[in-house]
Design an enzyme around this catalytic site. Structure first.
Site, PDB file in Angstrom:
ATOM      1  N   GLU A  51       0.937  -1.247  -0.105  1.00 38.69           N
ATOM      2  CA  GLU A  51      -0.116  -0.081  -0.065  1.00 38.69           C
ATOM      3  C   GLU A  51       0.768   1.358   0.177  1.00 38.69           C
ATOM      4  OE1 GLU A  51      -2.102  -3.019   2.685  1.00 38.69           O
ATOM      5  OE2 GLU A  51      -0.170  -2.585   1.947  1.00 38.69           O
ATOM      6  N   CYS A  85      -0.227   0.401   7.245  1.00 40.83           N
ATOM      7  CA  CYS A  85      -0.474   0.964   6.134  1.00 40.83           C
ATOM      8  C   CYS A  85      -2.017   1.600   6.197  1.00 40.83           C
ATOM      9  CB  CYS A  85      -0.691  -0.301   5.140  1.00 40.83           C
ATOM     10  SG  CYS A  85       0.736  -1.136   4.765  1.00 40.83           S
ATOM     11  N   ASP A 200      23.479 -40.155   2.990  1.00 36.40           N
ATOM     12  CA  ASP A 200      23.711 -39.395   1.858  1.00 36.40           C
ATOM     13  C   ASP A 200      24.435 -38.141   2.090  1.00 36.40           C
ATOM     14  OD1 ASP A 200      21.478 -41.076   0.900  1.00 36.40           O
ATOM     15  OD2 ASP A 200      20.093 -39.458   0.985  1.00 36.40           O
ATOM     16  N   HIS A 291       8.999 -40.371   7.574  1.00 40.07           N
ATOM     17  CA  HIS A 291       8.056 -40.274   6.916  1.00 40.07           C
ATOM     18  C   HIS A 291       6.791 -41.062   7.524  1.00 40.07           C
ATOM     19  CE1 HIS A 291       9.854 -39.044   2.661  1.00 40.07           C
ATOM     20  NE2 HIS A 291       9.443 -37.997   3.441  1.00 40.07           N
TER      21      HIS A 291
END
Length: 351
Positions: A51, A85, A200, A291
């Protein structure tokens, strides 16, 4: 007519993509006598809001008097990194505010609309709300559900395997890997288990240009990663790392690594801590037990699966696998299938 200008405001909002961090994407368009006289966006975290940018960019300030501002999200009415704003709108002479969506953040939550109306400004809300909400799905979810939006991501073979037993196993092709690394940047945190880190040795970084590096979260109940200072996560400051563990023996860590010791590392406790830190979205990359723990907890919202045209078989690791006894099937909805190189990307949300 409202829809035309709100559509322009939505396009303005997109200019801040990837730069607003925990703040929402917001766009604004100012109209006088059916002509657009100024536009603005929230371009970066900590910088002026849409704004104020629109008002300050107007080259004919006299036209602001009695004009209409279209803004995708309810104007703020509190002091944060930027002043309210609502004050800027009142002081500018704008006489009508058209809002796409009321702000779910309790710091705003209708107060901006109320302040504007108290100061004699006409407020119209709910214009293209469905389209506007798509700008900030994680922001909306966080404040409406008091926890982050959680996506479970996996890469599997056609027979549902994620790796050879105990070995780092590339599953998907180059295009899918690239997509995955970019996708990380859409989330404020990436979460994995200790076995993924040890097998990994990932950096867990994103290739997307983001204002604030993604928080890297490790669930390490026994503290195994703490005894491996050679891991990539500990080599360079690529963003904060938080390790949740039950271990009492904590080795000296690099300055960007925080170790949180809990009596018991549970999904509920971890998500509660991330919520307190204002993390609005989490990308869970696994592995299989992590998971399945999220699946069992019910604290998840979406699954993204990259499927490669490969078979592994045997004693290889299956996705979402653990020793948990299961008594029901979980349905997904809003399914989407996309071809990424030689692989498929399948996404679905909790029914």
């Amino acid at each position: 007519m409202h829809e035309t200008y709100m559509s322009l405001a939505i396009q303005e909002a997109l200019k801040g993509a990837g730069k607003t961090f925990t703040n929402p994407l917001v766009g604004a368009v100012i109209v006088s006598e059916n002509q657009v006289i100024a536009t603005g966006s929230h371009l970066a975290y900590g910088q002026p809001h849409a704004e104020r940018n629109a008002i300050s960019s107007c080259k004919t300030p006299e036209k602001l008097f009695n004009s209409t501002i279209y803004v995708t999200l309810e104007p703020c009415n509190h002091y944060g990194k930027q002043p309210p704003c609502t004050n800027a709108i009142v002081e500018s002479g704008i006489k009508r505010v058209v809002i796409g969506q009321l702000d779910p953040n309790p710091l705003v939550a209708g107060q901006g609309k109320h302040f504007l109306e108290e100061h004699g400004i006409e407020v119209i809300s709910g214009v293209m709300t469905k389209e506007v909400r798509k700008l900030n799905p994680f922001y909306n979810f966080f404040y409406e559900h008091q926890r982050p939006y959680i996506t479970l991501k996996q890469a599997i073979s056609l027979d549902g395997k994620i790796a050879l037993a105990g070995k780092r196993t590339p599953i998907t092709g180059e295009a899918a890997v690239k997509k995955n690394h970019e996708e990380r940047g859409d989330y404020q945190a990436i979460l994995v288990g200790n076995q993924t880190v040890l097998t990994d040795n990932p950096t867990l970084k994103t290739t997307k240009d983001v204002l604030v590096p993604t928080l890297r979260v490790i669930l390490d109940r026994t503290g195994r990663t703490l005894n491996h200072p050679e891991l990539e996560l500990f080599q360079e400051d690529g963003g904060s790392v938080v390790i949740f563990t039950e271990s009492k023996a904590v080795a000296k860590m690099p300055r960007w690594v925080e170790v949180i010791s809990l009596p018991e590392v549970t999904i509920k406790c971890v998500i509660s801590e991330l919520t307190q830190r204002g993390i609005q979205s989490v990308y869970v990359e696994g592995g299989a037990k992590i998971h399945d723990a999220f699946l069992a907890s019910g604290l998840w919202d979406e699954v993204i699966t990259y499927v490669a045209p490969k078979l592994i078989g045997g004693n290889s690791t299956a996705s979402f696998s653990s020793e948990r006894a299961v008594r029901f099937v979980t349905d997904l909805e809003n399914l989407a299938v996309e071809t990424i190189g030689e692989d498929l990307r399948i996404s679905g949300r909790r029914a």
